[in-house]
Design a protein around this motif. Structure first.
Motif, PDB file in Angstrom:
ATOM      1  N   PHE A 175       5.407  -1.794  10.307  1.00 42.70           N
ATOM      2  CA  PHE A 175       5.485  -0.557   9.527  1.00 42.70           C
ATOM      3  C   PHE A 175       6.149  -0.804   8.185  1.00 42.70           C
ATOM      4  O   PHE A 175       5.640  -0.384   7.132  1.00 42.70           O
ATOM      5  N   PHE A 176       7.287  -1.477   8.195  1.00 48.79           N
ATOM      6  CA  PHE A 176       8.000  -1.721   6.943  1.00 48.79           C
ATOM      7  C   PHE A 176       7.250  -2.693   6.030  1.00 48.79           C
ATOM      8  O   PHE A 176       7.531  -2.751   4.826  1.00 48.79           O
ATOM      9  N   ASP A 177       6.303  -3.425   6.577  1.00 46.37           N
ATOM     10  CA  ASP A 177       5.447  -4.294   5.763  1.00 46.37           C
ATOM     11  C   ASP A 177       4.248  -3.546   5.189  1.00 46.37           C
ATOM     12  O   ASP A 177       3.480  -4.107   4.400  1.00 46.37           O
ATOM     13  N   GLY A 178       4.056  -2.284   5.602  1.00 46.53           N
ATOM     14  CA  GLY A 178       2.945  -1.488   5.089  1.00 46.53           C
ATOM     15  C   GLY A 178       1.735  -1.459   5.993  1.00 46.53           C
ATOM     16  O   GLY A 178       0.648  -1.040   5.570  1.00 46.53           O
ATOM     17  N   GLU A 179       1.928  -1.870   7.252  1.00 43.79           N
ATOM     18  CA  GLU A 179       0.821  -1.909   8.195  1.00 43.79           C
ATOM     19  C   GLU A 179       1.025  -0.828   9.270  1.00 43.79           C
ATOM     20  O   GLU A 179       1.756   0.121   9.050  1.00 43.79           O
ATOM     21  N   THR A 180       0.358  -0.950  10.397  1.00 40.29           N
ATOM     22  CA  THR A 180       0.354  -0.039  11.542  1.00 40.29           C
ATOM     23  C   THR A 180      -0.487   1.203  11.255  1.00 40.29           C
ATOM     24  O   THR A 180      -0.817   1.510  10.108  1.00 40.29           O
ATOM     25  N   SER A 181      -0.790   1.920  12.312  1.00 39.71           N
ATOM     26  CA  SER A 181      -1.596   3.136  12.196  1.00 39.71           C
ATOM     27  C   SER A 181      -0.918   4.176  11.313  1.00 39.71           C
ATOM     28  O   SER A 181      -1.592   4.986  10.661  1.00 39.71           O
ATOM     29  N   TRP A 182       0.406   4.167  11.262  1.00 39.90           N
ATOM     30  CA  TRP A 182       1.104   5.141  10.423  1.00 39.90           C
ATOM     31  C   TRP A 182       0.751   4.956   8.943  1.00 39.90           C
ATOM     32  O   TRP A 182       0.690   5.924   8.194  1.00 39.90           O
ATOM     33  N   ASN A 183       0.517   3.721   8.539  1.00 44.66           N
ATOM     34  CA  ASN A 183       0.190   3.442   7.139  1.00 44.66           C
ATOM     35  C   ASN A 183      -1.307   3.394   6.867  1.00 44.66           C
ATOM     36  O   ASN A 183      -1.751   3.684   5.752  1.00 44.66           O
ATOM     37  N   GLU A 184      -2.078   3.010   7.857  1.00 41.95           N
ATOM     38  CA  GLU A 184      -3.472   2.664   7.603  1.00 41.95           C
ATOM     39  C   GLU A 184      -4.477   3.771   7.929  1.00 41.95           C
ATOM     40  O   GLU A 184      -5.591   3.771   7.407  1.00 41.95           O
ATOM     41  N   GLN A 185      -4.103   4.704   8.790  1.00 44.27           N
ATOM     42  CA  GLN A 185      -5.043   5.750   9.182  1.00 44.27           C
ATOM     43  C   GLN A 185      -4.865   6.994   8.315  1.00 44.27           C
ATOM     44  O   GLN A 185      -3.744   7.335   7.915  1.00 44.27           O
ATOM     45  N   VAL A 186      -5.977   7.663   8.035  1.00 37.76           N
ATOM     46  CA  VAL A 186      -5.975   8.869   7.218  1.00 37.76           C
ATOM     47  C   VAL A 186      -6.593   9.999   8.026  1.00 37.76           C
ATOM     48  O   VAL A 186      -7.614   9.810   8.697  1.00 37.76           O
ATOM     49  N   GLU A 187      -5.977  11.160   7.956  1.00 33.92           N
ATOM     50  CA  GLU A 187      -6.472  12.297   8.721  1.00 33.92           C
ATOM     51  C   GLU A 187      -7.921  12.607   8.374  1.00 33.92           C
ATOM     52  O   GLU A 187      -8.293  12.698   7.197  1.00 33.92           O
TER      53      GLU A 187
END
Length: 291
Positions: free
Chosen positions: A43-55
């Protein structure tokens, strides 16, 4: 109320001791997400579903996907001191030499937005500074000079903390990190994704050299019970100084950090001019930019 002699010196000493005890870390940082250290690092690197997925079409709704962030903010962030996550694994926050952490975002995923507010320009990314993020060997000395345009949207914010390990801002820095990166940056603003080659959030020396960064902080407060027990009560918000470099200058004047550290913060996140920052960086390598 405190159960001590009624004189100013004794009361102050007791309050100081109890307030210090109230700011001891009691909860591991990993308990915020309960997704494991691999998720937190990514997450802190800018990855994971929190960063990569869009509603889209009712799927990937941020308030649902990252709902635990809101729960932790509401239930614990004002009264809980988290443990600092920096380690050999969570290298983003390991040994922050300049007493500063920043997050820089190049995307957004809330309310249909795709770009963050634009408060900064990316000047230089030192790829060798974050090998556990970009997987480029540190001994190669690789870097990228950015030639940004008006269409490039980047938002950066950060916080400082004192050299004194017993200072309030130092002891609660992990709670400030949670509020800045997960609640304010992600959940509230919907800002996501890292500058290519750099962490999304990390010690400022691992982060891109940028023209500016907004400043945030956790303000000190306490509550006292009828039995004389003291608990910390923190509030998060913008610094009075406005920018991170201005905050660093004020802290240096107060003796909380060194003048050298304040200058380093200004060089990395407060020049206001990428041409100047890039020239300074290249001069440090005995190079000049070609015409």
């Amino acid at each position: 109320l405190l159960g001590v002699a009624n004189n100013a010196a004794t009361i102050q000493a007791t309050l100081t001791t109890k307030c210090k005890a109230a700011t001891e870390a009691t909860v591991a940082f990993g308990e915020i997400t309960y997704k494991g250290r691999q998720f937190d690092k990514a997450f802190f690197d800018g990855e994971t579903s929190w960063n990569e997925q869009v509603e889209n079409d009712g799927k990937y709704v941020l308030t649902q996907d990252a709902g635990r962030v809101k729960s932790v903010h509401d239930a614990a962030a004002s009264t809980t001191v988290f443990e600092w996550p920096g380690s050999d694994y969570m290298t983003n926050f390991d040994n922050c030499a300049a007493n500063a952490v920043t997050c820089c975002y190049v995307g957004a995923r809330l309310n249909g937005a795709t770009d963050p507010d634009d408060n900064s320009d990316v000047c230089v990314v030192e790829l060798y500074a974050a090998p556990k993020t970009n997987h480029i060997q540190a001994n190669g000395g690789a870097y990228t000079i950015f030639d940004g345009s008006e269409d490039d949207k980047t938002y950066c914010h950060g916080f400082m903390y004192s050299d004194d390990e017993d200072a309030f801002d130092n002891k609660v820095k992990a709670t400030t990190l949670f509020e800045m990166a997960m609640y304010d940056g992600l959940y509230s603003k919907g800002y996501v994704r890292n500058v290519p080659g750099a962490p999304m959030c990390g010690c400022i020396e691992q982060m891109p050299i940028v023209s500016n960064a907004a400043c945030v902080e956790t303000k000190e407060g306490y509550s006292i019970s009828a039995d004389g027990d003291i608990s910390v009560y923190m509030t998060y918000g913008a610094c009075e100084e406005g920018s991170l470099s201005e905050k660093a200058a004020v802290m240096a004047d107060a003796g909380k950090i060194s003048e050298g550290t304040a200058l380093r913060i200004k060089d990395r996140a407060g020049s206001g001019d990428c041409e100047k920052s890039t020239a300074s960086f290249m001069n440090s390598k005995f190079l000049v930019k070609s015409a």
